[in-house]
Design an enzyme around this catalytic site. Structure first.
Site, PDB file in Angstrom:
ATOM      1  N   SER A 180     -25.667  53.105  26.529  1.00 42.79           N
ATOM      2  CA  SER A 180     -26.067  51.712  26.370  1.00 42.79           C
ATOM      3  C   SER A 180     -27.571  51.551  26.647  1.00 42.79           C
ATOM      4  O   SER A 180     -28.381  52.172  25.961  1.00 42.79           O
ATOM      5  CB  SER A 180     -25.193  50.843  27.279  1.00 42.79           C
ATOM      6  OG  SER A 180     -25.307  49.510  26.927  1.00 42.79           O
ATOM      7  N   ASP A 354     -16.473  48.391  19.665  1.00 40.81           N
ATOM      8  CA  ASP A 354     -17.487  48.053  20.663  1.00 40.81           C
ATOM      9  C   ASP A 354     -18.140  46.725  20.265  1.00 40.81           C
ATOM     10  O   ASP A 354     -18.736  46.616  19.199  1.00 40.81           O
ATOM     11  CB  ASP A 354     -18.519  49.194  20.702  1.00 40.81           C
ATOM     12  CG  ASP A 354     -19.522  49.059  21.845  1.00 40.81           C
ATOM     13  OD1 ASP A 354     -19.880  47.923  22.189  1.00 40.81           O
ATOM     14  OD2 ASP A 354     -19.950  50.106  22.371  1.00 40.81           O
ATOM     15  N   HIS A 385     -17.031  49.479  24.380  1.00 46.14           N
ATOM     16  CA  HIS A 385     -18.223  49.737  25.182  1.00 46.14           C
ATOM     17  C   HIS A 385     -17.884  50.212  26.597  1.00 46.14           C
ATOM     18  O   HIS A 385     -18.442  51.197  27.078  1.00 46.14           O
ATOM     19  CB  HIS A 385     -19.066  48.468  25.250  1.00 46.14           C
ATOM     20  CG  HIS A 385     -20.521  48.727  25.536  1.00 46.14           C
ATOM     21  ND1 HIS A 385     -21.356  49.301  24.628  1.00 46.14           N
ATOM     22  CD2 HIS A 385     -21.271  48.501  26.630  1.00 46.14           C
ATOM     23  CE1 HIS A 385     -22.564  49.421  25.146  1.00 46.14           C
ATOM     24  NE2 HIS A 385     -22.537  48.936  26.366  1.00 46.14           N
TER      25      HIS A 385
END
Ligand SMILES: *[C@@H]1O[C@H](CO)[C@@H](O)[C@H](O)[C@H]1NC(C)=O
Ligand SMILES: *[C@@H]1O[C@H](CO)[C@@H](O)[C@H](O)[C@H]1NC(C)=O
Ligand SMILES: *[C@@H]1O[C@H](CO)[C@@H](O)[C@H](O)[C@H]1NC(C)=O
Ligand SMILES: *[C@@H]1O[C@H](CO)[C@@H](O)[C@H](O)[C@H]1NC(C)=O
Ligand SMILES: *[C@@H]1O[C@H](CO)[C@@H](O)[C@H](O)[C@H]1NC(C)=O
Ligand SMILES: *[C@@H]1O[C@H](CO)[C@@H](O)[C@H](O)[C@H]1NC(C)=O
Length: 415
Positions: A180, A354, A385
């Site tokens: 991320s 996600d 995610h």
């Protein structure tokens, strides 16, 4: 749902936690007695020790004076042979710390799993989270300390960690695994300090943040909007950080989610709404633990950058407005990050379900990067995610690809 005693208990704990760090250990003992899961109260080193791993703590100072604490698991509990070289740097996401790699326990946490595969594992922490709130001369209660976004994390923090690790281990290079925001700041580093990018044999970017134009998470959009609207007021009253560890949001989440049943209902719903549902992926026990380490805090300025990123069709630097932009960037609009500068081998791993790092943005990123050796789309159609750090399925769904590429870009060491 909660009795008056619960509420009183919460506020006493909240008060005590903020009172005095000498009382911290007593508060912690008391919390464990009151049903907080042990792991939610432990730091990286303590977690590693609990599960039979040996961790080291290292202190890294950046060129602009931030003091970061990073961790190392020298050798995995299940690693039999010699360690492979170079070392691996594992980087957390927004509002997180190195501890997120331990929340789901040794069977699923990537810090454990990668070190079990015989890599010299380092877990980074960027400026602003609870491990990295010190500075050589700035006071962390001042606006100057909190004057940063992913720009400074990529420009200063990652290079400082790379310098430290390569020097300490006498290795010329490292391998990088970024999740991320941990992927985002790697791209920033390559754009701003390309010579550091060349010290990375392979970069594995999992659910990376770059362009965020199509992010589907409504709560995340709303959260950054709230910061955008309230930032002038917050700064006026001296609040410069967003969702700090030990703040009311983290304390309340950790208090509520310590209960098995609430963790499995309310707390799971919160994660599902921030991201997307994936039944039978994140264990209830992991949810009970993770709110002891999350959210871990960042700057409000960083929230403003995210708000900008969610509303432009580009991966660009912080927008100060035309007048200041002209001074800072010599251009009235903020420049784009130079993705062509990520010239070394790059692997992107993404999930179809996600809602934060979404498929169209990942495809865009992959098309911009000059040297993507594979874009791995996780087979499980529900992979999202939060699965990356917290799913019980990591060892099956993403670990094989990670270790496959780490293996190809490393060599056996001398034991
Ligand atoms: C983690 O916990 C250990 C044991 O309580 C303590 O000695 C150490 O200073 C802590 N590490 C950090 C970085 O807070
Ligand atoms: C924050 O940083 C920017 C650019 O790096 C600088 O122009 C500005 O003066 C700084 N603001 C504060 C309050 O330190
Ligand atoms: C490199 O590491 C050595 C010991 O391992 C240490 O004495 C030295 O200060 C380090 N240099 C830098 C620039 O970190
Ligand atoms: C936690 O809740 C689940 C159902 O939500 C139940 O199956 C499990 O036994 C509970 N565990 C504990 C330790 O209470
Ligand atoms: C600023 O931009 C202008 C035109 O875009 C250019 O002519 C000038 O050289 C730039 N100045 C600096 C200091 O880069
Ligand atoms: C972006 O990086 C590439 C590779 O280093 C370089 O050739 C190019 O000039 C850079 N572009 C800009 C706009 O700086």
């Amino acid at each position: 749902m909660f009795s008056k005693t619960d509420v009183l208990l919460f506020f006493s704990l909240f008060y005590l936690l903020n009172a005095n760090s000498a009382k911290l250990d007593i508060v912690r003992q008391f919390k464990i007695l009151k049903g907080y899961p042990l792991d939610s109260q432990l730091n990286f080193t303590e977690l590693a020790t609990e599960y039979g791993y040996t961790a080291e703590e290292h202190v890294v100072t950046t060129e602009d004076g931030y003091i970061l604490t990073i961790f190392r698991i020298v050798r995995g509990r299940n690693c039999q042979g010699p360690l492979r070289k170079p070392p691996v740097l594992l980087m957390h996401g927004l509002f997180m710390s190195s501890d997120l790699w331990m929340d789901s326990g040794p069977g699923a946490g990537l810090a454990y799993l990668i070190s079990d595969e015989c890599y010299d594992l380092w877990a980074g922490n960027v400026r602003g989270n609870y491990y990295s709130k010190r500075h050589t001369n700035l006071n962390p209660n001042t606006i100057e300390f909190w004057n940063f976004t992913v720009q400074e994390m990529g420009r200063y923090d990652v290079p400082a960690m790379i310098d430290y690790i390569t020097n300490y281990t006498s290795s010329e290079t490292i391998n990088y695994v970024g999740y991320s925001q941990g992927g985002c700041i790697y791209l920033v580093m390559c754009s701003e300090q390309q010579s550091y990018c060349e010290k990375v044999e392979v970069a594995i970017l999992i659910a990376p943040g770059s362009r965020l134009t199509y992010t589907k998470s409504i709560p995340f959009r709303v959260l950054t909007d709230i910061y955008e609207i309230s930032a002038p007021f917050l700064i006026e009253i001296g609040i410069y950080q967003a969702l700090p560890w030990g703040g009311i949001v983290q304390q309340l989440a950790s208090f509520i989610c310590k209960d098995n049943e609430t963790a499995d209902t309310t707390c799971r719903d919160v994660l599902d709404k921030l991201d997307s549902p994936h039944p039978d992926s994140i264990e209830t026990e992991t949810i009970r633990v993770l709110f002891g380490h999350f959210p871990a805090g960042t700057s409000i300025k960083s929230m403003l950058w995210y708000n900008q990123a969610l509303n432009v069709d580009d991966f660009q630097k912080f927008d100060y407005g035309p007048v200041i932009n002209a001074e800072v960037y010599n251009s009235t609009t903020p420049p784009s990050y130079n993705l062509s500068a990520t010239t070394n081998p790059t692997v992107v791993i993404s999930g179809r379900n996600d809602f934060l790092s979404v498929p169209p943005d990942n495809e865009w990123l992959v098309n911009q990067l000059p040297n993507v050796i594979e874009h791995v789309v996780v087979e499980d159609p529900l992979w999202n995610h939060f699965d990356v750090p917290w799913s019980k399925l990591t060892s099956k769904d993403i670990l094989p690809k990670i270790t496959d590429y780490l293996y190809r870009y490393s060599k056996p060491g001398r034991g």
